[in-house]
Structures are given as structure tokens and as C-alpha cells.
Scaffold this motif. Structure first.
Motif, PDB file in Angstrom:
ATOM      1  N   MET A  57       0.831  -1.207   0.000  1.00  0.00           N
ATOM      2  CA  MET A  57       0.000   0.000   0.000  1.00  0.00           C
ATOM      3  C   MET A  57       0.864   1.255   0.000  1.00  0.00           C
ATOM      4  O   MET A  57       0.937   1.954   0.987  1.00  0.00           O
ATOM      5  CB  MET A  57      -0.879  -0.013   1.277  1.00  0.00           C
ATOM      6  N   GLY A  58       1.575   1.641  -1.072  1.00  0.00           N
ATOM      7  CA  GLY A  58       1.859   0.860  -2.235  1.00  0.00           C
ATOM      8  C   GLY A  58       3.072  -0.036  -2.051  1.00  0.00           C
ATOM      9  O   GLY A  58       3.814   0.094  -1.078  1.00  0.00           O
ATOM     10  N   PRO A  59       3.282  -0.878  -3.021  1.00  0.00           N
ATOM     11  CA  PRO A  59       4.372  -1.855  -2.935  1.00  0.00           C
ATOM     12  C   PRO A  59       5.773  -1.234  -2.868  1.00  0.00           C
ATOM     13  O   PRO A  59       6.652  -1.791  -2.194  1.00  0.00           O
ATOM     14  CB  PRO A  59       4.199  -2.667  -4.224  1.00  0.00           C
ATOM     15  N   ALA A  60       5.993  -0.099  -3.524  1.00  0.00           N
ATOM     16  CA  ALA A  60       7.315   0.542  -3.454  1.00  0.00           C
ATOM     17  C   ALA A  60       7.592   0.995  -2.021  1.00  0.00           C
ATOM     18  O   ALA A  60       8.704   0.853  -1.511  1.00  0.00           O
ATOM     19  CB  ALA A  60       7.398   1.720  -4.419  1.00  0.00           C
TER      20      ALA A  60
ATOM     21  N   ASP B 191      -8.015   0.928  -2.563  1.00  0.00           N
ATOM     22  CA  ASP B 191      -7.534   2.258  -2.183  1.00  0.00           C
ATOM     23  C   ASP B 191      -8.099   2.684  -0.829  1.00  0.00           C
ATOM     24  O   ASP B 191      -9.308   2.686  -0.619  1.00  0.00           O
ATOM     25  CB  ASP B 191      -7.916   3.275  -3.260  1.00  0.00           C
TER      26      ASP B 191
ATOM     27  N   LYS C 106       2.944   6.832  -7.097  1.00  0.00           N
ATOM     28  CA  LYS C 106       2.293   5.547  -7.411  1.00  0.00           C
ATOM     29  C   LYS C 106       2.348   5.247  -8.904  1.00  0.00           C
ATOM     30  O   LYS C 106       2.414   4.083  -9.306  1.00  0.00           O
ATOM     31  CB  LYS C 106       0.841   5.536  -6.910  1.00  0.00           C
ATOM     32  N   ALA C 107       2.327   6.283  -9.756  1.00  0.00           N
ATOM     33  CA  ALA C 107       2.373   6.071 -11.207  1.00  0.00           C
ATOM     34  C   ALA C 107       3.799   6.116 -11.747  1.00  0.00           C
ATOM     35  O   ALA C 107       4.014   5.958 -12.938  1.00  0.00           O
ATOM     36  CB  ALA C 107       1.510   7.112 -11.910  1.00  0.00           C
ATOM     37  N   GLY C 108       4.765   6.357 -10.857  1.00  0.00           N
ATOM     38  CA  GLY C 108       6.168   6.317 -11.282  1.00  0.00           C
ATOM     39  C   GLY C 108       6.699   7.627 -11.850  1.00  0.00           C
ATOM     40  O   GLY C 108       7.774   7.657 -12.431  1.00  0.00           O
TER      41      GLY C 108
ATOM     42  N   VAL D 228       9.390  -4.946  -7.538  1.00  0.00           N
ATOM     43  CA  VAL D 228       8.316  -3.950  -7.675  1.00  0.00           C
ATOM     44  C   VAL D 228       8.554  -3.095  -8.925  1.00  0.00           C
ATOM     45  O   VAL D 228       7.629  -2.811  -9.693  1.00  0.00           O
ATOM     46  CB  VAL D 228       8.218  -3.091  -6.393  1.00  0.00           C
TER      47      VAL D 228
ATOM     48  N   ARG E  48       3.541  -0.704 -17.444  1.00  0.00           N
ATOM     49  CA  ARG E  48       3.720   0.392 -18.399  1.00  0.00           C
ATOM     50  C   ARG E  48       3.856  -0.143 -19.825  1.00  0.00           C
ATOM     51  O   ARG E  48       3.254   0.390 -20.751  1.00  0.00           O
ATOM     52  CB  ARG E  48       4.960   1.199 -18.034  1.00  0.00           C
TER      53      ARG E  48
ATOM     54  N   VAL F 141      -0.090   2.263 -13.715  1.00  0.00           N
ATOM     55  CA  VAL F 141       0.598   1.663 -12.567  1.00  0.00           C
ATOM     56  C   VAL F 141      -0.153   2.076 -11.311  1.00  0.00           C
ATOM     57  O   VAL F 141      -0.208   3.251 -10.968  1.00  0.00           O
ATOM     58  CB  VAL F 141       2.060   2.131 -12.495  1.00  0.00           C
TER      59      VAL F 141
ATOM     60  N   ASP G 279      -1.478   0.541  -7.143  1.00  0.00           N
ATOM     61  CA  ASP G 279      -1.205  -0.459  -6.101  1.00  0.00           C
ATOM     62  C   ASP G 279      -1.837  -1.808  -6.440  1.00  0.00           C
ATOM     63  O   ASP G 279      -1.232  -2.862  -6.240  1.00  0.00           O
ATOM     64  CB  ASP G 279      -1.790  -0.012  -4.752  1.00  0.00           C
ATOM     65  N   GLN G 280      -3.081  -1.771  -6.928  1.00  0.00           N
ATOM     66  CA  GLN G 280      -3.850  -3.005  -7.101  1.00  0.00           C
ATOM     67  C   GLN G 280      -3.410  -3.797  -8.334  1.00  0.00           C
ATOM     68  O   GLN G 280      -3.882  -4.905  -8.558  1.00  0.00           O
ATOM     69  CB  GLN G 280      -5.348  -2.679  -7.162  1.00  0.00           C
TER      70      GLN G 280
END
Lengths: 249, 249
Positions: free
Chosen positions: A10-13, A54, A175-177, B23, B31, B37, B39-40
């Protein structure tokens, strides 16, 4: 040493980064005790990275259903308990809105509370005022404000516009990088909080914020506090000490 | 998506870093497929960081006992299997000396093999020659040399003196938290391998080596290959594809 767990995803990073912080905290502890740092000196620990709906979205919704995060969190926590975890940290601030429900279901483990750990940490350093950078969900749940008040800290909150910027940096940024976008959004809010409230502690109360803000030149002079670092230290203390199981209601 | 596991703790910093690489590999995959991208979108994954006796030390010893790493690895792998993992990666190169024994005990999961993944990756990029930086235990076990030979790659090995330098960088450097020492040791070996063998791929075949060598200015022109990155990518592929269960004997 006790087995400990980390509830992530939540999130994985942020979950991965929390393990790094925990490992660093363990190494610091070994060094502080004059022990050599070696693989076998670390406590057994497990990281669960499970898909969880979420959190911020769910806090605004009272209806039950698959968009609610409690059930997957309960399942992962139950499995961490079955693996022998005596203490568990959640690598997500917003998820602490469900802390009470989770702790109640698994009284055999200590589920650390990030806001209580951070507030106690700040109070121990004679900090009196903090500003909170967090998700909409965390503001709506109000657990940071309550924990800070209990520790005698004033808690400043960002404006609506600033909160929108934070959410943008968290979701469209980290979260979107897109880390550049994240850094822009977070540093603008940090700088205006510092301008408004002076030299207060700036609590980065969402695990995604340090991933986008740490090392940013624009905020180099500010007093940034990373709750994940404080929580990782607290989890390391539980793993090594074992006896300090203080659980507040 | 399939549940996957990571067997870490060997050392714990490398295990944490492997989750980060996994991750990142998942995010790249989302992508590349044009998906947002979030969390889920990540597969469920579990990291086990358990104390495991030193692998290099055990490879030189034929006697059974508490200094042997197989039993704790088997136990952690069994628990990762019980959590539903369909594929597991080990965040330690030397531990692959026990790959056969571990895979045999848990035929229901695919235990990835780092040297086979790296060799296939290099061969797919038309690399013909590589030099291997690794632990004493990995050289003694010989699984990298075998995997490279099977993929048609020549494998150059460092001298005794260089191997001693690598072990120093791994144990007194990364594992003990002295990254400057690690960088010195690793870069000296990398530079002499490159001088001796030319523009070959330099395989950092111990998870601690990239932690000390990556970003070092002295080796910026060399073709460094990080097996952990290749393995993390392979694990992400298993998690998303599910169908590609190729297990070599």
C-alpha cells in the motif's frame, strides 16, 4: 529475538522501502550494542505485499463491498500472525484508519500505530508543533491529529489546494512512477507550510511522500520527519527487546 | 496474477533490495502493456527474511549440523509455498548451491535459478563471454560456470587474490555496513577483470556486490550485469504470465 511482520502493498514501493528502513534500523542497533553486523544477527521478519483497495477512497464511503480494504488487510495480518509475528507494522499511514479494527481481531500480536510512534518520537525530542502532509483519507480519519494532541503537540494542516497537490503527487506522481511530478507537488506544499508556520516539524504522513521528496534540493533546509523511519525503528526495538509490549487502547 | 515469494535474509539488505527490483519490474511490465501503474495492479508477493547460516562457509564443510543452511531454507520455502506462492526467487546467489535439494522437496512451486536466468538473458543479448564476481562458495559450487556453458557462454574467473578481495568487500564491506571498503574491493576486481578479458559482461554474482559497486565512478564504463535485476524481472514474468513454467532439470 522475536519474529516481526510488515503489512505492505500500500503501495508496494513503500513496502519495499520499509523493509530497507527496518534492516537499517536493525544494523544500527547491532552497532550501537557493539555487536558485529552479520546476516544471522537480524530478526526473522516477513513482508506481506497484498493487493488492498484504495484506502483514501474507502474512508469516504460507508457502504460495504469489494472496495473496502479491511478484509484483505485482516487476511494478510492473520497470515503474518500465523507465521509467528509478535509485532506488525503497516507500511501505509492511511491504513491506520483501520488500526483499531485490525488490532481488535488479533490481540495476540502488537500492531504498531504510526501516528502514536511519531508523536512520541517528536515529543521526546521536545518538538511542540508539527505540520502534517498526508492523504485525504488520513485527514478525514483524523488519527494523526488525535495522537499528536495526546502527546501535547500542535498539528497544523494544509489548505484544500495544498491537499489536492499532495494527492496529485502521491497518485499521479509516486504511485504512477512520475517522481519529478511528485517532487514538484510535495516541495511546493512543504515550502508553503514552512512559510506559514515557521520551523515546525514537517511530518511526511504518507509512505509515498518521502519517496518523492527525500533529497529534493528545494526542501533541504526544512525539518522533514519520515514516519516510516520512526516506525521501522520501533519495529526493530520490538524485535530485539520483546518485552516492551505497550499497547494503548 | 499468481502469488510469488522471495526467500531472503541472505543478507537482509539484499533481500530488501530484491523486493524493490521486483516492484520496479512489475511497474515496467504494467507500463509496457499500456496499463496504469497502481497499487492493485501488483501481484501478491511475500518476502521471507529468515536467519540462515553462512552459505559460503557451509559449502566447504561436509558435516551435518546447525551451521548448514539447508534446513532453515527448506522451512522458509515451505512457508512461502503454504502462503500460495507458485514461483519463488532466492535473493542470494550462493544459496543456489542448494537449489536442487530445495526444488526437489517442493515440486509444486517453481524455484527460479539465478544462474540459468542470467545465462539465458546474456545469450539472448548475443553476449559470448562473461567474467564472474562471486563468493568462494559460489565458485566452489560451480553452478554459474555450468549454466553459462549450457548457454554457450565462456566464463572467466578471478584469481585467488581477487577472490579474497571480493570476500572482503562482501563480508567486511556490505554485510558489515562499510560501503566504502566494499566499493574499493569490488571496483579493483572489476577493473582488473576488464583489463584482462576486454569488454566482457561482468556478472555481479553475489547480491551484496551491486549494493557496494553500483554507481561507483571507477567502473562507469564497464558492462556490469546485476543478476538480482534479471531474477526480479523473471519473477515478475512468472507472476503475470503464470503459464511459462519451464523448469530445467
Amino acid at each position: 529475538m522475536k519474529v516481526v511482520g510488515i503489512l505492505g502493498g500500500m503501495g508496494p514501493a513503500a513496502g519495499a522501502d520499509f523493509v530497507r528502513l527496518f534492516v537499517e534500523a536493525c544494523a544500527r542497533r547491532m552497532r550501537a550494542q557493539g555487536e558485529p553486523v552479520r546476516d544471522q544477527g537480524f530478526p526473522e521478519h516477513w513482508l506481506a505485499q497484498v493487493p488492498v483497495p484504495d484506502r483514501s477512497g474507502a474512508i469516504g464511503s460507508a457502504t460495504p463491498g469489494a472496495h473496502q480494504p479491511l478484509e484483505p488487510m485482516l487476511q494478510a495480518l492473520g497470515r503474518l500472525a500465523a507465521l509467528g509475528s509478535r509485532a506488525v507494522a503497516m507500511a501505509c499511514n492511511t491504513a491506520h484508519a483501520w488500526h483499531g479494527a485490525l488490532q481488535e481481531r488479533f490481540p495476540q500480536i502488537e500492531l504498531l500505530h504510526v501516528a502514536r510512534e511519531v508523536s512520541a518520537h517528536l515529543a521526546s525530542q521536545d518538538v511542540r508543533e508539527a505540520a502534517l502532509m498526508a492523504t485525504d483519507g488520513t485527514y478525514r480519519a483524523g488519527f494523526y491529529e488525535r495522537a499528536m494532541a495526546e502527546s501535547g503537540l500542535a498539528c497544523h494542516l494544509p489548505s484544500e489546494v495544498e491537499r489536492t497537490l499532495l494527492m496529485r503527487g502521491i497518485y499521479d506522481g509516486v504511485k504512477a512512477g512520475n517522481l519529478q511530478l511528485a517532487e514538484d507537488c510535495f516541495s511546493r506544499v512543504a515550502l508553503s507550510l514552512a512559510e506559514r508556520h515557521g520551523d515546525v516539524a514537517l511530518v511526511m504522513g504518507c509512505t509515498e511522500i518521502p519517496l518523492g521528496l527525500q533529497g529534493a534540493p528545494a526542501v533541504s533546509g526544512l525539518r522533514l520527519v519520515d514516519p516510516a523511519r520512526v516506525l521501522a525503528e520501533a519495529l526493530a526495538n520490538r524485535a530485539y527487546e520483546g518485552t516492551s509490549r505497550q499497547r494503548s487502547a
